[in-house]
Design an enzyme around this catalytic site. Structure first.
Site, PDB file in Angstrom:
ATOM      1  N   HIS A 192       0.811  -1.229   0.000  1.00  0.00           N
ATOM      2  CA  HIS A 192       0.000   0.000   0.000  1.00  0.00           C
ATOM      3  C   HIS A 192       0.836   1.267   0.000  1.00  0.00           C
ATOM      4  O   HIS A 192       0.294   2.361  -0.154  1.00  0.00           O
ATOM      5  CB  HIS A 192      -0.934  -0.001   1.216  1.00  0.00           C
ATOM      6  CG  HIS A 192      -2.026  -1.010   1.073  1.00  0.00           C
ATOM      7  ND1 HIS A 192      -3.287  -0.679   0.651  1.00  0.00           N
ATOM      8  CD2 HIS A 192      -2.029  -2.351   1.244  1.00  0.00           C
ATOM      9  CE1 HIS A 192      -4.027  -1.774   0.590  1.00  0.00           C
ATOM     10  NE2 HIS A 192      -3.284  -2.803   0.945  1.00  0.00           N
ATOM     11  N   ASP A 401       3.242   9.525  -1.211  1.00  0.00           N
ATOM     12  CA  ASP A 401       2.093   8.771  -0.718  1.00  0.00           C
ATOM     13  C   ASP A 401       1.868   7.616  -1.676  1.00  0.00           C
ATOM     14  O   ASP A 401       1.891   7.826  -2.902  1.00  0.00           O
ATOM     15  CB  ASP A 401       0.857   9.690  -0.703  1.00  0.00           C
ATOM     16  CG  ASP A 401      -0.042   9.406   0.477  1.00  0.00           C
ATOM     17  OD1 ASP A 401       0.022   8.271   0.991  1.00  0.00           O
ATOM     18  OD2 ASP A 401      -0.812  10.299   0.885  1.00  0.00           O
TER      19      ASP A 401
HETATM   20  P1  ADQ Z   1      -2.919   6.140   4.707  1.00  0.00           P
HETATM   21  O1  ADQ Z   1      -1.534   6.636   4.875  1.00  0.00           O
HETATM   22  O2  ADQ Z   1      -3.662   5.920   5.944  1.00  0.00           O
HETATM   23  O3  ADQ Z   1      -2.982   4.817   3.873  1.00  0.00           O
HETATM   24  P2  ADQ Z   1      -4.885   7.529   2.862  1.00  0.00           P
HETATM   25  O4  ADQ Z   1      -4.844   6.817   1.585  1.00  0.00           O
HETATM   26  O5  ADQ Z   1      -5.011   8.991   2.675  1.00  0.00           O
HETATM   27  O6  ADQ Z   1      -3.590   7.299   3.767  1.00  0.00           O
HETATM   28  O7  ADQ Z   1      -6.104   7.011   3.705  1.00  0.00           O
HETATM   29  C1  ADQ Z   1      -6.501   7.653   4.883  1.00  0.00           C
HETATM   30  C2  ADQ Z   1      -7.943   7.272   5.224  1.00  0.00           C
HETATM   31  O8  ADQ Z   1      -8.198   7.688   6.551  1.00  0.00           O
HETATM   32  C3  ADQ Z   1      -8.952   7.923   4.318  1.00  0.00           C
HETATM   33  O9  ADQ Z   1      -9.987   7.033   4.047  1.00  0.00           O
HETATM   34  C4  ADQ Z   1      -9.449   9.112   5.156  1.00  0.00           C
HETATM   35  O10 ADQ Z   1     -10.782   9.473   4.924  1.00  0.00           O
HETATM   36  C5  ADQ Z   1      -9.293   8.607   6.570  1.00  0.00           C
HETATM   37  N1  ADQ Z   1      -8.949   9.736   7.474  1.00  0.00           N
HETATM   38  C6  ADQ Z   1      -7.816  10.421   7.508  1.00  0.00           C
HETATM   39  N2  ADQ Z   1      -7.882  11.377   8.462  1.00  0.00           N
HETATM   40  C7  ADQ Z   1      -9.082  11.268   9.039  1.00  0.00           C
HETATM   41  C8  ADQ Z   1      -9.749  11.957  10.099  1.00  0.00           C
HETATM   42  N3  ADQ Z   1      -9.181  12.920  10.796  1.00  0.00           N
HETATM   43  N4  ADQ Z   1     -10.976  11.562  10.398  1.00  0.00           N
HETATM   44  C9  ADQ Z   1     -11.556  10.557   9.728  1.00  0.00           C
HETATM   45  N5  ADQ Z   1     -10.985   9.877   8.745  1.00  0.00           N
HETATM   46  C10 ADQ Z   1      -9.765  10.221   8.407  1.00  0.00           C
HETATM   47  C11 ADQ Z   1      -2.045   3.917   3.236  1.00  0.00           C
HETATM   48  C12 ADQ Z   1      -1.060   4.577   2.274  1.00  0.00           C
HETATM   49  C13 ADQ Z   1      -1.816   5.380   1.243  1.00  0.00           C
HETATM   50  C14 ADQ Z   1      -2.792   4.471   0.498  1.00  0.00           C
HETATM   51  C15 ADQ Z   1      -3.654   3.701   1.482  1.00  0.00           C
HETATM   52  C16 ADQ Z   1      -4.497   2.649   0.777  1.00  0.00           C
HETATM   53  O11 ADQ Z   1      -0.149   5.400   2.978  1.00  0.00           O
HETATM   54  O12 ADQ Z   1      -0.925   5.989   0.327  1.00  0.00           O
HETATM   55  O13 ADQ Z   1      -3.648   5.294  -0.295  1.00  0.00           O
HETATM   56  O14 ADQ Z   1      -2.870   3.027   2.449  1.00  0.00           O
HETATM   57  O15 ADQ Z   1      -3.713   1.813   0.022  1.00  0.00           O
END
Ligand code: ADQ
Length: 763
Positions: A192, A401
């Protein structure tokens, strides 16, 4: 040719419905707590979990899963083993159509595994922060231990036919660990986070990096978000382990593994439909009302230095500096979800962010206006959606990311097609969301300008950009992503099974030995390099050892046997090594032959008049690529590139073949590609032509041909259908069977020697 689609469909019909999915990730998809002796489950946030859960829940609905075939999810949980154990029946617990199987990692391992190797070594390195990465033996030791605990738990839950899907960088050793115990299991792995360029990956100490790559190669399918990550991974495999790939299929001596791109997505409908929900809309209106005509910029991130929050805040500050007219006219809501807050770098990042926010608010804010509104918490779904809906701009500028789901969530939720996405070009999502304003996350000025552009973007342009992005996201949502991955995994398995059918098993060995014992006139046609001896760095280093000479001698002195070594080597080498043995020899891929007790002859009359024209081209390529050399034989020329820098060697070999193809239309030679060698030889000769010198007599009641290379395919073609041919390595071949590796040849031939000397049936 295999019709992949049909094979896959039939495989799905026969197996997929019955197959259970075992998902493995560092954490279970639910937060589990215990209150007054009762287990309580609540959904946990995070990109991976929310994506997979959506897919599974949809599949569950349509397939009517029950307790026996519902998906298993294996991962750690915050609750202690002592509290969890009383609630577990045979190691798992059922909740929300999932069977949850917790892995318990002792505290002594957990810290160095999770906070240590995962998030203090791999995470910074894979996100291009090499100076933050700590390489500690202790960390790695505990990483290995934790991966073993996961492996044990999977083995405990595994039933034959299950599909195992392992997720992310915490578990990179698990596929190979599993493979040792369940060699035929179907195992997929998805990363991921980004896979970094080779120059960064190679910073990992040698043994660890080899173990990590070999660990991943235990899978049948390895998935990444973007094509860049796939290329980086393939390059590391090539440079560190020496395995080439053909159209993203890596072939190791044991197996073939597909590596491919699967850009993860979101549950599109959940966001688009959710945005029309009354409560959500009321919440959105509340935010809007509070802001009056102030524009709203929003960002949502986990607290992480890789998310580029510091640079982003400084860019916003620069924007206020450059464009004073926007002061009091814009608010930036920075929503940050707490994460990994016991790791020093994360603590420092948090402190720095908070300091910066105070500075900006102190410098520009006043009693009626706070430029940056900071929330350090997790928002529930509807509130998060309301924030996306209220925003004029989503400012998402991670330094690196893997994908970034927030960008996709923002676009999907905007059913009004308004709002502008500013996205970092170094987020995986930028490959799919090209209509966003793409920025370099380190360039504060560019980000400040992008904010200005976004705030002044005409509505028609916003609509046009969002429409294109929405269409793409709708077409490839998280369901498609997961389906695509599972289908490709099954397809690879089908292809492997087809190859495995051909692998020499004990039963096949015995069948061949049986025929050998019961035959009177046997012909063994054996290639040399890569078949009787391992491939070496330089041709002269691959000389036969005493054991091989004794083996060949023993086989050749059996009156019933006729042994022919059929090689691409020149006459001198074969004569020097085998001239004293009662063997037939074939040199230069069939150009010359020598029957035992007689002299060397040319197989068919061919000439080397083409050679003076071709040699300068080969020499030119030798000059252009260090480590390569030309081997000049009587009727053939070979350009060896085994010792060249791997990528350059391969590239130059393609260029050389192109150049030779053009020349061969006018000259009488052919081009053959071997293992790290490009050969040219007179037209009309090949190993098959030479083998026919013996086969045409038809007196043999047992024929066995063994070879490892493309040039041996000509040999396999002429072996009678009722006899045997074996190719070394699990690759597609005309041969009837395959050996996994070169050493299998010798142990097999030793069995011939044993039955020859004892004349007893082999059991
Ligand atoms: P993450 O680093 O966790 O994931 P991301 O893809 O942005 O990053 O996902 C974050 C999730 O958490 C989103 O669904 C978002 O809505 C939720 N979220 C974040 N902050 C929040 C808050 N304050 N309140 C509620 N919800 C919140 C890892 C990798 C990414 C990759 C994903 C999936 O680092 O690059 O996209 O896995 O593969």
């Amino acid at each position: 040719m295999i019709n992949s689609r049909l094979l896959l469909d039939s495989y799905k019909n026969n197996k997929m419905i019955k197959n259970r999915l075992i998902l493995v990730s560092n954490r279970l998809p639910f937060r589990i707590t215990e209150r007054r002796g009762e287990m309580e489950f609540s959904p946990s946030s995070g990109g991976l979990v929310s994506s997979i859960k959506s897919y599974i829940q949809k599949t569950n609905e349509s397939l009517d899963f029950n307790k026996d075939n519902c998906p298993v999810w294996i991962g750690t949980s915050d609750i202690t083993e002592k509290k969890f154990k009383p609630h577990l029946q045979s190691g798992s617990v059922f909740h929300d159509k999932f069977e949850l199987a917790p892995v318990f990692i002792p505290a002594s391992t957990k810290d160095k595994f999770y906070n240590g190797f995962c998030n203090d070594t791999i995470w910074p390195l894979f996100h291009y922060f090499p100076s933050y990465a700590k390489f500690s033996e202790d960390y790695y030791e505990e990483y290995v231990k934790a991966n073993m605990l996961f492996c044990d738990k999977i083995l405990e839950m595994y039933k034959s036919g299950d599909i195992i899907w392992i997720h992310d960088y915490h578990l990179m050793l698990v596929p190979a660990l599993l493979r040792e115990h369940i060699p035929n299991a179907t195992i997929g792995f998805f990363l991921h986070i980004p896979f970094p360029s080779f120059e960064l990956f190679r910073l990992i100490p040698s043994n660890w990096r080899k173990e990590i790559l070999n660990g991943l190669l235990g899978s049948d399918l390895i998935g990444f978000h973007t094509n860049d990550y796939v290329q980086h991974f393939l390059k590391s495999i090539q440079q560190i382990l020496g395995f080439e790939n053909m159209l993203r299929v890596v072939t190791t001596p044991e197996r073939s593994i597909t590596v491919d791109t699967f850009p993860i997505s979101i549950d599109y409908n959940k966001f688009s439909k959710g945005s029309t929900d009354n409560d959500t809309f009321a919440e959105r209106n509340k935010i809007k009302k509070r802001l009056y005509d102030t524009k709203l910029i929003v960002s949502v991130d986990r607290l992480d230095y890789a998310k580029g929050l510091i640079n982003r805040l400084e860019s916003f500050e620069l924007f206020l500096e450059k464009y004073p007219v926007y002061r009091k006219k814009v608010v930036y809501i920075l929503l940050v979800v707490p994460s990994r807050d016991i790791i020093t770098k994360y603590k420092e990042t948090k402190k720095e962010i908070e300091g910066l926010i105070s500075r900006i608010n102190g410098k520009y804010g006043n009693i009626d206006w706070t430029p940056v509104v900071y929330q350090y918490k997790t928002l529930e779904f509807k509130k998060l959606l309301a924030l996306y809906l209220a925003a004029d701009v989503a400012l998402i500028t991670p330094m690196r990311d893997g994908m970034n789901l927030v960008a996709k969530e923002f676009v999907a939720s905007r059913t009004d097609k308004r709002g502008v996405l500013i996205l970092s070009e170094t987020a995986g999502a930028s490959s799919e969301l090209g209509e966003a304003i793409l920025v370099n996350p380190t360039d504060r000025n560019e980000i400040a300008e992008a904010i200005k552009q976004a705030l002044t973007m005409p509505v028609e342009e916003q609509v046009a950009r969002n429409e294109s992005m929405q269409k793409r996201l709708q077409e490839y949502d998280v369901m498609k992503w997961a389906e695509d991955f599972v289908s490709q995994l099954l397809l690879r398995k089908v292809k492997q099974e087809k190859l495995n059918v051909k692998e020499v098993t004990l039963q096949i060995e015995n069948q061949i030995l049986d025929k050998y014992i019961n035959s009177e006139n046997r012909l063994l046609l054996l290639d040399y390099d890569g078949t009787l001896t391992p491939l070496a760095r330089l041709p002269h280093l691959a000389y036969p050892n005493g054991e091989l000479i004794n083996l060949l001698n023993a086989l050749a002195t059996d009156k019933k046997n006729e042994i022919t070594i059929i090689s691409g080597r020149p006459i001198e080498a074969l004569e020097k090594w085998f001239g004293h043995l009662p063997l037939n020899l074939v040199a230069e891929h069939g150009a010359f032959y020598k029957k035992k007790d007689s002299g060397w002859l040319q197989t068919i009359p061919v000439f080397a008049t083409w050679m003076p024209s071709v040699l300068p081209t080969l020499n030119l390529f030798t000059e252009r690529c260090a480590g390569t050399f030309v081997e000049q034989k009587e009727l053939s020329l070979a350009w060896h590139y085994r010792n060249a820098e791997k990528e350059l060697g391969f590239l130059r070999s393609r260029e050389l073949i192109n150049a030779l193809v053009e020349m061969s239309s006018q000259l009488d030679f052919q081009i053959i590609e071997g293992n790290k060698v490009v050969e040219t030889r007179a037209r009309g000769i090949d190993k098959g032509v030479a083998a026919s010198l013996w086969l045409q007599h038809k007196k043999y009641d047992f024929v066995l041909a063994i070879g490892d290379d493309k040039t041996d395919e000509d040999l396999f073609k002429v072996v009678p259908a009722t006899d045997y041919s074996i190719r070394v390595g699990l690759t597609q071949s005309m041969a009837k069977y395959n050996f996994k590796q070169q050493k299998d040849v010798l142990s097999f031939l030793k069995k011939f020697q044993m039955v020859s000397s004892t004349s007893m049936p082999f059991d």
